[in-house]
Design a protein around this motif. Structure first.
Motif, short mmCIF file in Angstrom:
data_model
loop_
_atom_site.label_atom_id
_atom_site.label_comp_id
_atom_site.label_asym_id
_atom_site.label_seq_id
_atom_site.Cartn_x
_atom_site.Cartn_y
_atom_site.Cartn_z
N LEU A 153 -30.09 2.29 -30.04
CA LEU A 153 -29.61 1.04 -29.42
C LEU A 153 -28.69 0.26 -30.35
CD1 LEU A 153 -32.79 -0.26 -27.58
CD2 LEU A 153 -30.83 0.92 -26.61
N GLN A 154 -29.10 0.19 -31.61
CA GLN A 154 -28.33 -0.65 -32.54
C GLN A 154 -27.36 0.21 -33.34
OE1 GLN A 154 -31.00 -3.48 -34.27
NE2 GLN A 154 -29.52 -3.94 -35.88
N MET A 155 -26.09 0.14 -32.92
CA MET A 155 -25.08 0.95 -33.63
C MET A 155 -23.85 0.08 -33.86
SD MET A 155 -25.22 4.67 -31.78
CE MET A 155 -24.95 4.03 -30.16
N PRO A 156 -23.13 0.31 -34.95
CA PRO A 156 -21.91 -0.48 -35.16
C PRO A 156 -20.85 -0.14 -34.09
CG PRO A 156 -22.16 1.21 -36.86
CD PRO A 156 -23.38 1.28 -36.01
N GLY A 157 -19.99 -1.08 -33.78
CA GLY A 157 -18.95 -0.84 -32.76
C GLY A 157 -19.50 -1.04 -31.38
N MET A 158 -19.94 0.05 -30.79
CA MET A 158 -20.47 -0.03 -29.43
C MET A 158 -21.98 0.24 -29.49
SD MET A 158 -19.24 2.26 -26.24
CE MET A 158 -17.84 1.38 -25.65
N ASP A 159 -22.80 -0.73 -29.03
CA ASP A 159 -24.25 -0.49 -29.11
C ASP A 159 -24.74 0.31 -27.90
OD1 ASP A 159 -24.73 -2.15 -26.95
OD2 ASP A 159 -25.23 -3.90 -28.18
N GLY A 160 -26.01 0.71 -27.95
CA GLY A 160 -26.60 1.58 -26.92
C GLY A 160 -26.46 1.01 -25.51
N TYR A 161 -26.62 -0.32 -25.37
CA TYR A 161 -26.54 -0.93 -24.03
C TYR A 161 -25.12 -0.80 -23.45
CZ TYR A 161 -31.08 -2.93 -25.11
OH TYR A 161 -32.40 -3.07 -25.43
N GLN A 162 -24.12 -1.00 -24.35
CA GLN A 162 -22.73 -0.88 -23.87
C GLN A 162 -22.44 0.58 -23.48
OE1 GLN A 162 -21.30 -2.72 -27.49
NE2 GLN A 162 -20.09 -4.15 -26.27
N VAL A 163 -22.98 1.51 -24.30
CA VAL A 163 -22.73 2.93 -24.02
C VAL A 163 -23.29 3.31 -22.65
CG1 VAL A 163 -23.16 5.30 -24.77
CG2 VAL A 163 -22.73 3.53 -26.47
N ILE A 164 -24.55 2.92 -22.38
CA ILE A 164 -25.15 3.34 -21.10
C ILE A 164 -24.41 2.67 -19.93
CG2 ILE A 164 -27.02 1.59 -20.95
CD1 ILE A 164 -28.79 3.85 -19.82
N SER A 165 -23.97 1.43 -20.14
CA SER A 165 -23.28 0.76 -19.04
C SER A 165 -21.95 1.47 -18.73
CB SER A 165 -23.13 -0.72 -19.38
OG SER A 165 -21.85 -1.15 -19.21
N GLU A 166 -21.24 1.89 -19.80
CA GLU A 166 -19.97 2.63 -19.58
C GLU A 166 -20.24 3.98 -18.93
OE1 GLU A 166 -16.82 1.62 -19.97
OE2 GLU A 166 -17.69 -0.34 -20.46
N LEU A 167 -21.32 4.65 -19.41
CA LEU A 167 -21.65 5.97 -18.85
C LEU A 167 -21.92 5.85 -17.36
CD1 LEU A 167 -24.00 7.54 -21.58
CD2 LEU A 167 -21.74 8.35 -20.90
#
Ligand code: ADP
Length: 617
Positions: free
Chosen positions: A552-566
């Motif tokens: 979930l916690q990653m620099p740049g794009m976090d896990g929540y942003q990734v799943i929403s884009e996916l």
């Protein structure tokens, strides 16, 4: 809000009310005293006036009486045989006395007429009744005859007899009677005055009593209560501070012990090139055990802090009791075996096959209490007896043959950070949080954790009670047995096979990602590793996975942003969060964001494989 703050506020309200009451009572008391003083003053003035009048009348009566007596005495000396000059002298004396008598009489009657004192009016009526005035007239008539030159000797004789005897005596008697009436009036007045004085004193005493009873007594008790509470909270704060210092000392010891082992053995692995495979395996095992211990310590501290802030959550579900006890047994019997202690699980009577409870929390309580029993027992056995009480409460009785608990510590050890054997003479590891947590959890589950009995050097019996929820009759079973679950590694190959499963592990911590891929590959999975969110979006354009494990916690794009884009891109494969955030709010957040599961780090290989299998197996 804490109870001490509530009782402090209550006291403040009480004191405010008392202050209001104090002003009301003081004003009322002041008004009553002023009113009584006015009444008493008026009454007193009346009585004083009366006394004055009585004294005046008394004086006038005495004057009259003495004038009468003197005239009567002079009358007895009148004789027709005395010489003319002597007669003239006598007459002059009598005339003088008569003028005095007249003056006294008119003074008396005009005073009586003017006076508005009640007792003087009584006196006037009395004087009328006794026809004192007419007597007085007669008396003066006779005196006149005595003084007149024209009086015959018979008339003079009769006047002399009248003045010297009957009438004088009679009038003096009247006057004496009057004086005694006045005397008794005077005494009555004094008595009334005394009574008013006593009444005022009594009212003052009553006022003092009322003020004491309704004001000072409650005020005193409130102040004393507050003092007591302040003292208690000061003692509590002091004892909490002491416990926290002890706790910090303990916890630092607890952290340092496994850390020493981890760092020491890691160094051995790094520097000792001659270590054979067996020794490497043993060393890694020790590191693993110590790290696991550290993790459970952290969990306990977090749990207690959650419980203290009231944020503890329960996930109630239908649980197979036999399975749950089997799981507990299989994990904990190893510790007992290491210490060569027997560990037996039994049931008395029928026990429910299924209960409604939070299995994780029930296991936590059982691990704590049975774990303690093993920790504090060196020889003998530990027995767990499970039974259903008549009141439908489920009970677990855990008896050990260990060191026992001193009587004075039996309640204390249920307070945070408290241990029966502390600091200097401490020979057992632990944080002093297990019992607090267990009791707190059991109470939330409708039960409790208690010490049934304990004897130093002989052992202790703990009782765990929980509410198992509605139990249908058909769900009762007496067929309960504990069997040791097979070695966990056996499971991997047989039951949790992930071959042909494609898994993408996304974690910015490269070492973690590598570790998870090793774990999953052991179960046959094909693993791809990525270290940031952008690469995930790029790769999933062309490739689909059975499961994405997303940090979930990653620099740049976090896990929540990734799943929403996916999701926006229409990606439909399974996605699970793999994160160090273990709080319930975070779990809820990931669920709402569309994650299929929430896996918390750190996690062992077996557990990770099981979790992944439960999603895509
Ligand atoms: P910890 O075991 O981590 O110190 P606990 O809250 O679980 O913390 O226990 C508090 C204390 O209660 C222990 O330190 C120990 O002194 C005492 N205690 C608990 N269980 C037992 C037992 N079965 N026999 C003897 N003492 C016990």
């Amino acid at each position: 809000m804490s109870t001490s703050i509530i009782s402090y506020n209550k006291n403040q309200i009480k004191i405010k009310n008392l202050r209001k009451r104090f002003f009301a009572f003081s004003t009322l008391a002041l008004l009553i005293i002023i009113a009584i003083s006015f009444i008493a003053f008026g009454f007193h003035r009346d009585i004083i006036d009366q006394q004055k009048s009585i004294r005046k009348v008394n004086k006038l009566l005495l004057k009259q009486q003495s004038a009468i007596k003197q005239i009567s005495t002079l009358g007895s000396f009148f004789d027709e045989d005395i010489s003319d000059t002597e007669m003239e002298k006598m007459r002059a004396k009598v005339r003088f006395k008569v003028s005095k008598l007249k003056k006294a009489t008119s003074e008396l009657s005009s005073f009586i007429l003017k006076s508005d004192s009640a007792s003087i009016e009584d006196l006037e009526t009395y004087l009328h009744q006794k026809s004192f005035k007419s007597n007085m007239k007669n008396y003066i008539q006779h005196v006149k005859k005595l003084l007149s030159d024209s009086s015959t000797s018979l008339e003079i004789k009769e006047s002399i007899r009248y003045l010297s005897k009957d009438s004088a005596d009679g009038d003096t008697e009247y006057l004496e009677e009057l004086l005694s009436i006045l005397d008794s009036e005077y005494k009555d007045g004094m008595k009334k005055l005394e009574r008013v004085g006593i009444l005022i004193i009594l009212l003052c005493i009553l006022e003092v009593f009322v003020v004491w009873f309704f004001l000072f007594r409650p005020l005193h008790s409130t102040v004393m209560n507050q003092n007591k509470q302040l003292l208690e909270s000061a003692l509590k704060v002091e004892s909490a501070a002491r416990s926290r210092t002890d706790f910090l000392a303990n916890i630092s010891h607890e952290i340092r012990t496994p850390m020493t082992a981890i760092l020491g053995y890691a160094e051995v692995l790094q520097t000792d090139e001659k270590l054979d495979k067996d020794n490497v395996k043993k060393t890694v095992k020790i590191i693993n055990q110590n790290a696991t211990h550290l993790l459970s310590l952290l969990d306990e501290v977090l749990d207690v802090s959650k419980m203290e802030s009231g944020k503890f959550e329960f996930l109630e579900q239908k649980v197979d009791l036999t399975n749950l006890l089997n799981e507990v047994y299989s994990l904990i019997h190893v510790k007992a075996r290491e210490k060569k202690i027997d560990l037996n699980f039994n049931n008395t009577g029928n026990i429910p096959q299924f209960i409604m409870t939070d299995p994780k929390r029930l296991k936590q309580i059982l691990f704590n209490i049975i774990g303690n029993a093993i920790k504090f027992t060196d020889t003998g056995s530990i027995d767990l007896e499970v039974y259903l009480e008549t009141n439908k409460q489920l009970q677990f009785k855990i008896s050990d043959t260990g060191c026992g608990i001193p009587k004075e510590k039996r309640e204390l050890i249920f307070a945070p950070f408290e241990q029966a054997y502390t600091s200097a003479n401490r020979q057992f590891s632990g944080t002093g949080l297990g019992l607090v947590l267990s009791r707190g959890l059991a109470r939330k589950m409708g039960g409790d954790v208690q010490i049934l009995s304990s004897e130093l050097g002989k052992g202790t019996v703990f009782l765990i009670t929980i509410n198992p929820g509605e139990i249908g009759k058909h769900s009762l079973t007496s067929d309960f047995s504990t069997s040791v679950i097979k070695d966990e590694s056996d499971y991997l190959e047989q039951d949790y096979n992930l071959s042909r499963k494609e898994i993408l592990v996304v974690d910015d911590a490269k070492e973690n990602a590598r570790l998870f891929s090793i774990y999953l590959e052991r179960a046959g999975a094909k693993v791809t590793i990525l270290n940031d969110g952008y690469s995930v979006l790029e790769l999933t354009q062309t490739k689909s996975f059975d499961l994405i494990l997303l940090d979930l916690q990653m620099p740049g794009m976090d896990g929540y942003q990734v799943i929403s884009e996916l999701k926006k891109n229409g990606y439909s494969g399974h996605i699970s969060a793999l994160t160090a955030h273990a709080m319930a709010e975070e779990v809820e957040k990931t669920r709402k964001s569309g994650f299929d599961a929430h896996i918390t780090k750190p996690i062992g290989s077996v557990e990770l494989i099981k979790k992944v299998y439960s999603i895509i197996g």
